[in-house]
Every structure is written in C-alpha cells, then in structure tokens.
Design an enzyme around this catalytic site. Sequence first.
Site, PDB file in Angstrom:
ATOM      1  N   GLU A  72      12.529   2.827  -9.124  1.00 19.07           N
ATOM      2  CA  GLU A  72      11.355   3.331  -9.831  1.00 19.07           C
ATOM      3  C   GLU A  72      11.307   4.846  -9.810  1.00 19.07           C
ATOM      4  O   GLU A  72      11.759   5.468  -8.853  1.00 19.07           O
ATOM      5  CB  GLU A  72      10.089   2.821  -9.134  1.00 19.07           C
ATOM      6  CG  GLU A  72       9.949   1.338  -9.230  1.00 19.07           C
ATOM      7  CD  GLU A  72       8.745   0.823  -8.477  1.00 19.07           C
ATOM      8  OE1 GLU A  72       7.855   1.630  -8.136  1.00 19.07           O
ATOM      9  OE2 GLU A  72       8.705  -0.387  -8.241  1.00 19.07           O
ATOM     10  N   CYS A  99      14.502  -0.237   0.806  1.00 21.06           N
ATOM     11  CA  CYS A  99      14.342   0.640   1.966  1.00 21.06           C
ATOM     12  C   CYS A  99      14.441  -0.219   3.212  1.00 21.06           C
ATOM     13  O   CYS A  99      14.041  -1.377   3.205  1.00 21.06           O
ATOM     14  CB  CYS A  99      12.973   1.315   1.919  1.00 21.06           C
ATOM     15  SG  CYS A  99      12.699   2.527   3.234  1.00 21.06           S
ATOM     16  N   CYS A 106       8.013  -0.243   6.683  1.00 18.36           N
ATOM     17  CA  CYS A 106       6.581   0.066   6.814  1.00 18.36           C
ATOM     18  C   CYS A 106       5.761  -1.104   6.253  1.00 18.36           C
ATOM     19  O   CYS A 106       6.043  -1.614   5.179  1.00 18.36           O
ATOM     20  CB  CYS A 106       6.232   1.355   6.068  1.00 18.36           C
ATOM     21  SG  CYS A 106       7.085   2.801   6.707  1.00 18.36           S
ATOM     22  N   CYS A 160       4.155  -1.000   2.646  1.00 21.88           N
ATOM     23  CA  CYS A 160       4.968  -0.479   1.539  1.00 21.88           C
ATOM     24  C   CYS A 160       5.736  -1.594   0.835  1.00 21.88           C
ATOM     25  O   CYS A 160       6.428  -2.388   1.472  1.00 21.88           O
ATOM     26  CB  CYS A 160       5.932   0.562   2.090  1.00 21.88           C
ATOM     27  SG  CYS A 160       7.008   1.241   0.825  1.00 21.88           S
ATOM     28  N   GLY A 202      12.836   4.164  -0.997  1.00 16.90           N
ATOM     29  CA  GLY A 202      13.874   4.598  -0.071  1.00 16.90           C
ATOM     30  C   GLY A 202      13.436   5.664   0.908  1.00 16.90           C
ATOM     31  O   GLY A 202      12.392   6.286   0.757  1.00 16.90           O
ATOM     32  N   GLU A 203      14.259   5.847   1.951  1.00 16.41           N
ATOM     33  CA  GLU A 203      14.021   6.888   2.949  1.00 16.41           C
ATOM     34  C   GLU A 203      15.127   7.947   2.759  1.00 16.41           C
ATOM     35  O   GLU A 203      16.287   7.699   3.079  1.00 16.41           O
ATOM     36  CB  GLU A 203      14.081   6.260   4.356  1.00 16.41           C
ATOM     37  CG  GLU A 203      14.186   7.234   5.508  1.00 16.41           C
ATOM     38  CD  GLU A 203      13.154   8.366   5.501  1.00 16.41           C
ATOM     39  OE1 GLU A 203      11.955   8.106   5.304  1.00 16.41           O
ATOM     40  OE2 GLU A 203      13.564   9.519   5.684  1.00 16.41           O
ATOM     41  N   SER A 252       5.378  11.248   6.689  1.00 17.46           N
ATOM     42  CA  SER A 252       4.442  10.127   6.603  1.00 17.46           C
ATOM     43  C   SER A 252       3.982   9.762   7.999  1.00 17.46           C
ATOM     44  O   SER A 252       4.694   9.111   8.747  1.00 17.46           O
ATOM     45  CB  SER A 252       5.136   8.937   5.935  1.00 17.46           C
ATOM     46  OG  SER A 252       5.582   9.323   4.652  1.00 17.46           O
ATOM     47  N   LEU A 253       2.790  10.200   8.329  1.00 18.20           N
ATOM     48  CA  LEU A 253       2.285  10.021   9.695  1.00 18.20           C
ATOM     49  C   LEU A 253       1.461   8.724   9.774  1.00 18.20           C
ATOM     50  O   LEU A 253       1.753   7.853  10.572  1.00 18.20           O
ATOM     51  CB  LEU A 253       1.433  11.242  10.050  1.00 18.20           C
ATOM     52  CG  LEU A 253       1.256  11.581  11.513  1.00 18.20           C
ATOM     53  CD1 LEU A 253       2.581  11.703  12.225  1.00 18.20           C
ATOM     54  CD2 LEU A 253       0.458  12.879  11.651  1.00 18.20           C
ATOM     55  N   CYS A 312       4.585   2.607  -4.191  1.00 20.69           N
ATOM     56  CA  CYS A 312       6.041   2.503  -4.055  1.00 20.69           C
ATOM     57  C   CYS A 312       6.565   1.084  -4.159  1.00 20.69           C
ATOM     58  O   CYS A 312       6.153   0.222  -3.403  1.00 20.69           O
ATOM     59  CB  CYS A 312       6.427   2.948  -2.658  1.00 20.69           C
ATOM     60  SG  CYS A 312       6.517   4.662  -2.465  1.00 20.69           S
TER      61      CYS A 312
HETATM   62  N1  SAH Z   1      10.482   6.916   3.019  1.00 19.92           N
HETATM   63  C1  SAH Z   1       9.815   8.145   2.722  1.00 19.92           C
HETATM   64  C2  SAH Z   1       9.541   8.376   1.254  1.00 19.92           C
HETATM   65  C3  SAH Z   1       9.154   7.223   0.398  1.00 19.92           C
HETATM   66  S1  SAH Z   1       7.532   6.563   0.638  1.00 19.92           S
HETATM   67  C4  SAH Z   1       8.547   8.245   3.538  1.00 19.92           C
HETATM   68  O1  SAH Z   1       8.245   7.324   4.283  1.00 19.92           O
HETATM   69  O2  SAH Z   1       7.896   9.273   3.485  1.00 19.92           O
HETATM   70  C5  SAH Z   1       6.471   7.779  -0.068  1.00 19.92           C
HETATM   71  C6  SAH Z   1       5.063   7.814   0.523  1.00 19.92           C
HETATM   72  O3  SAH Z   1       4.277   6.713   0.034  1.00 19.92           O
HETATM   73  C7  SAH Z   1       5.050   7.718   2.034  1.00 19.92           C
HETATM   74  O4  SAH Z   1       4.088   8.592   2.557  1.00 19.92           O
HETATM   75  C8  SAH Z   1       4.639   6.272   2.231  1.00 19.92           C
HETATM   76  O5  SAH Z   1       4.161   6.054   3.516  1.00 19.92           O
HETATM   77  C9  SAH Z   1       3.614   6.111   1.139  1.00 19.92           C
HETATM   78  N2  SAH Z   1       3.277   4.731   0.778  1.00 19.92           N
HETATM   79  C10 SAH Z   1       4.056   3.646   0.744  1.00 19.92           C
HETATM   80  N3  SAH Z   1       3.368   2.548   0.375  1.00 19.92           N
HETATM   81  C11 SAH Z   1       2.096   2.980   0.150  1.00 19.92           C
HETATM   82  C12 SAH Z   1       0.890   2.327  -0.232  1.00 19.92           C
HETATM   83  N4  SAH Z   1       0.878   1.010  -0.482  1.00 19.92           N
HETATM   84  N5  SAH Z   1      -0.219   3.090  -0.367  1.00 19.92           N
HETATM   85  C13 SAH Z   1      -0.205   4.412  -0.123  1.00 19.92           C
HETATM   86  N6  SAH Z   1       0.890   5.089   0.260  1.00 19.92           N
HETATM   87  C14 SAH Z   1       2.029   4.376   0.408  1.00 19.92           C
END
Ligand code: SAH
Length: 350
Positions: free
Chosen positions: A93, A113, A117, A120, A160-161, A215-216, A334
């Site tokens: 995407e 990925c 998480c 996600c 992806g990461e 992403s904390l 995502c």
């Molecule tokens: N892997 C990387 C980049 C891709 S995710 C990372 O973790 O940062 C991009 C951002 O979208 C990250 O901050 C992730 O935690 C957030 N994200 C993923 N799913 C989400 C959701 N359902 N709602 C809000 N943010 C989300």
Amino acid sequence: MNTPDAYSMMPEEWKAYILSQGERSFRAPQIYGWLHRDHAFSYGDMTNLPKSLREKLAAELPLHGAKIALAQRSRSDDTVKYLMTLWDGEQIETVLMRYHYGYSLCISSQVGCRMGCRFCASALAGRKRDLTAGEMVSQIYAVEAAEGVTVSHVVVMGCGEPFDNYDELIRFLKLITNPAGKNMSIRNLTVSTCGLTAEMRRFADLDLGVTLAVSLHASNDGIRRQIMPIANRVSMEELLDACRYYTDRTHRRITFEYALIRDVNDGPAQAKELAQRLHGMLAHVNLIPLNPVTERNLKGSDPERVKAFAGILETEHIPVTVRREMGQDIDAACGQLRRRHSQEKKEGEM
Ligand code: SAH
C-alpha cells in the site's frame, strides 16, 4: 553488478553496466534520468537510446516497478490510498496526502511485517518479503505519473519495518536524493521505526539529516509489551537511550508516535508518566486516535480523551500535536486495504 532490479541501480552502477556492454558512458546518465526524473516506465520510451540498446536492456534489466492496481479516494479530504502490485504479484500500500506545503507520500518498505504490533493490520499475516530500494522509489514515480503531481515529502510509514530492511532503505534514501534523479531534499524524508535500536544507532552515525519517527505507543514497559512484541526485546529505557543517541549525533528532533487506544494507554496517569520520561529530550509527541482494525479488539480513544491527554503533555511542556486523521473512510490504517483485498480474492476463489 548483476541485479534484476534496474530501479535500484545508482548512477555509478549504470555507468559500470553500460561500459561493460561496450557502450559509451553518457548513456548511463541518460537512462538514470529517464527512470528517476522523467517517469519512463519502459525502455521503449527512452527515445534517445539506440534501439539495440533498448532491446538489450529490456532483456537483461527488466523494469520491476510497482504498479497501481486500485486507488481509493477519500471523500472527506484529498487523501488517496493505492494498492500496488509488484512484479511477482505481491501487493503493498501507498498513501498520498495533500498538505499546505505540498504532496506527501507514505510508502511501504516490506510486503507485510514481522514486528507483530497488536493494533496493526500489516502485521496480521507476517512478513512475505523485503522490498528492494527500486520498489520503494517506484511507488513514488507511479503515483506522480498517475496523478500528475510532484511528491515533495516521503514518509517510510507504510507496510513493513524499514529498519528490518536496512540496506535497501539506505539505498532508497540515496536514490531519492540523487541530484541526477528525483533530487528530493533529505530534510523532507521521514523514517518510522518501532524501535530496532542497533539500526537506529547505525542510522544516527550516518547523520543523513532524515527525520526519525519512533512508534512508542506506551508510557511504560508493561503496557508496551501488551501491544508491541518488540518491547520484549528492547526496554523503553534502551529505546529512549537510542533516541537520545540519534538526537546527539544528528541534532534532529525525534517524533514519537503515540496511537491512543481506549482504556489501554490513554489515561491521565499514562500521559503524566510519558511526560516524565520524555522531559529534556529533543522530541515531540504525535498523538493519533487508533484506527480500529476489525480483526483486533482494540478501539480508538474518544476525542475528549485525546484532548485531555494532549493537555497534560502541554502542561508538562512536552511539545505535542494531534495528527489530523486522514482518509478515515478509505481503510487508511496500515495494511487494511491490502488485507481486505487479499481476503476478497480468497473469498472469490472459494
Ligand atoms: N514499522 C514502522 C513503520 C510502519 S507503521 C513503525 O512501527 O513505525 C507506521 C505507523 O502507524 C506506526 O507508528 C504504527 O505504530 C502506526 N499504526 C499501525 N497500525 C495503526 C492503527 N491501527 N492505528 C493507528 N496507528 C497505527
């Protein structure tokens, strides 16, 4: 160099290839310009190359750029979400967003990925494969050509990461900023990570000038472990140490991403704890209400709760923004579009 991925090749690699074919070296910048500046999607379009060279290139270095399979346009804002198909049929995407400063594109770095998480959608089916640097840049060119726009900012925040695909990420950053091609300003690039600290430190040492987003999503290890498996390997203190290392080396402010999840991480106690941990750091917090993913039983926080959380951070002098939610009506979280599409395909096959 023997790569099947022409979009990944740097100008000097084109030169080496061209010379190895007994061609004149000026052909290399011509080809690089066609691919990375002029949006040629086939060698046939490269009208200033001899036909024999075009045929040889098509046979030896096929163009494996990402292709738009589907575009979903938001009715509430100018956000467009694309499902893209790669040469081997895998899908990713890409999201185009319009801001007052120009067009920003959110690109994918992997098919799926493996970070897992809980909130996600990209993580639901694991990682299929890494993207090449060429597959990353070609997402930009496909959108620019389809929409007739110039993308001025790129965030590596799609599926992806990026730090799990480190070498291709660095190559991508070099390609996209190369003056002979897209020539994007390094300051307009953001890479987002869930916190792979070894790569964060390597990246800091390169001091490229890229904005780092981390992403904390939690104020302590207990909460973070509930929602992000990476937290079992890296404690928040180790993560924040790597962040401090990044700002020390680069003097660039870090963005902490914090998705507010109802009754998980969105209370006043968590806001206070977060503020305490971030005091003194060169950073700001970007709050976003969680985009609900149907498969996960996690919900976004109410607007009042978001406001209260932001208010506490402000009182504690932590710079905070509430991210404008874009494309809510188009599966903008995502991996949602890709997932829905592959399920529809599966159902269609049944
Ligand atoms: N892997 C990387 C980049 C891709 S995710 C990372 O973790 O940062 C991009 C951002 O979208 C990250 O901050 C992730 O935690 C957030 N994200 C993923 N799913 C989400 C959701 N359902 N709602 C809000 N943010 C989300």
